[in-house]
Design a protein around this motif. Structure first.
Motif, PDB file in Angstrom:
ATOM      1  N   UNK A   1       0.830  -1.206   0.000  1.00 32.93           N
ATOM      2  CA  UNK A   1       0.000   0.000   0.000  1.00 32.93           C
ATOM      3  C   UNK A   1       0.865   1.257   0.000  1.00 32.93           C
ATOM      4  N   UNK A   2       1.953   1.225   0.755  1.00 33.36           N
ATOM      5  CA  UNK A   2       2.837   2.388   0.825  1.00 33.36           C
ATOM      6  C   UNK A   2       3.521   2.665  -0.508  1.00 33.36           C
ATOM      7  N   UNK A   3       3.665   1.647  -1.346  1.00 33.96           N
ATOM      8  CA  UNK A   3       4.351   1.812  -2.624  1.00 33.96           C
ATOM      9  C   UNK A   3       3.431   2.233  -3.763  1.00 33.96           C
ATOM     10  N   UNK A   4       2.142   2.401  -3.473  1.00 37.14           N
ATOM     11  CA  UNK A   4       1.230   2.864  -4.510  1.00 37.14           C
ATOM     12  C   UNK A   4       1.637   4.258  -4.991  1.00 37.14           C
ATOM     13  N   UNK A   5       1.487   4.493  -6.277  1.00 37.61           N
ATOM     14  CA  UNK A   5       1.821   5.795  -6.838  1.00 37.61           C
ATOM     15  C   UNK A   5       0.790   6.859  -6.453  1.00 37.61           C
ATOM     16  N   UNK A   6      -0.422   6.425  -6.197  1.00 37.52           N
ATOM     17  CA  UNK A   6      -1.479   7.367  -5.850  1.00 37.52           C
ATOM     18  C   UNK A   6      -1.338   7.822  -4.398  1.00 37.52           C
TER      19      UNK A   6
END
Length: 373
Positions: free
Chosen positions: A149-154
């Protein structure tokens, strides 16, 4: 409401097998279900769903997420993929964790930012989605979800963070092999009974992975990196690397002196305090070494410093030289807040993790930190 969906899934599974009357059972919950799913635009929190046919597994995993009070998500668990599908169609879901047996064709069309497939076979049947091994601890699954989740671009929803300043406890001695890490971890363990506590070890070669028999996926170096490039996601990255040992949270140490020596002096205080606030920690125990650049300044930021010594002439000489350096470089304030510790003889010491619960050691450490709690 969370349990209503979970109960519905069980009722449908059981009744389909035993009496073919699940439609009647579903009727008991349909009014509440429809009232909930039609509120797509009224939600106030992001939504995380878990779908797996094994009821015990699903509930246990959901309980791990619900136990993280700082998480901003509403958690819904399902044991029936049709119920999960209908829910996802009528609600804006942010994270969907779903077993490979229960994944449904239309899930790609639902624009869920993060879909994670719980994989049992290891065949990689869903290259369009991230996968997580199902057969591992619920805590390990939780950490992988937070990392993904932390690596999402959004942009992501921030966690609730602490606003007050944490209490920093430094443990450092120029004398080596003096039970410094044993004392520091035991202090952390004792503090954790009073409030949330984080233990940070700054040794280059701590040996923790070897003792625990676990190749830890993330460590302090990773968190330092994310702090520099994605500070707004620090809480989630922290959750992805933190480990709990006997009730004490710790971040696995980095793997070399270059990780600590390369950072400027000004980095450390801000980093440590921000990590503590991101994790809602009241206490942070710093197990320090000379490898950290700006050691004296870190000690200066601590509320209290404990220095462990020994009675032999060489140990006394090292402490005397250390104090002379502090004084000559105008760090008298560090000396003033330092409490010298002379360890008593304690029997039956084992590994640092076993020592945290040693009754004799715990009793002694309690006397040291009584004023700091």
């Amino acid at each position: 409401m969370e349990k209503e969906y979970f109960v519905f899934g069980i009722i449908r599974d059981v009744c389909t097998l035993q009496c073919q009357c699940w439609e009647a059972c579903y009727g008991l919950f349909s009014v509440k279900y429809e009232r909930k799913v039609n509120r797509r635009e009224m939600r106030t929190k992001p939504i995380l769903t878990i779908c797996d046919g094994e009821a015990v597994f699903t509930e246990k995993l959901a309980d791990v997420f619900r136990g993280k009070k700082e998480l901003p998500f509403e958690i819904y668990e399902f044991t029936n993929k049709d119920a999960c599908k209908e829910f996802c169609q009528n609600n804006r879901v942010d994270i969907a964790i779903i077993s490979e047996q229960d994944i449904f064709d239309s899930i790609e069309e639902m624009r869920i930012p993060l879909v994670l497939v719980l994989q049992e076979s290891g065949n990689g049947q869903y290259p369009e989605f991230a996968t997580i091994r199902k057969f591992q601890s619920a805590g390990a699954i939780y950490r992988e979800v937070m990392e993904a989740y932390a690596k999402l671009d959004t942009s992501i929803v921030p966690m609730q963070s602490m606003t007050r300043e944490p209490k920093l406890i430094g443990v450092y001695s120029p004398v080596h092999r003096c039970l410094q890490t044993t004392v520091a971890m035991t202090m952390g363990h004792v503090f954790s009974r009073t409030g949330r506590t984080l233990y940070l070890n700054f040794e280059c070669f701590s040996g923790f992975e070897m003792i625990m028999g676990d190749r830890m996926a993330g460590n302090l170096t990773d968190l330092m990196y994310y702090y520099g490039c994605a500070k707004e996601k620090l809480s989630y990255h922290l959750e992805s690397v933190v480990r709990s040992v006997g009730g004490l949270d710790m971040i696995p140490p980095g793997n070399g002196w270059f990780d600590y020596e390369s950072k400027p002096v000004t980095f450390w205080k801000d980093f440590i305090v921000e990590v503590a606030k991101a994790g809602n920690y009241e206490y942070v125990v710093l197990d320090l070494t000379e490898q950290v650049r700006g050691l004296f300044d870190i000690l200066r930021t601590c509320d209290k410093v404990f220095m462990i010594g020994r009675d032999d002439p060489m140990s006394k000489a090292k402490i005397a030289q250390y104090e002379l350096v502090l004084s000559s470089r105008e760090y008298q304030d560090v000396m003033d807040k330092t409490q010298k510790v002379k360890m008593p003889q304690i029997m039956n010491l084992g590994s640092v993790f076993e020592n945290m619960s040693n009754p004799e050691l715990v009793t002694y450490v309690k006397t040291l930190i009584r004023e700091e709690k």
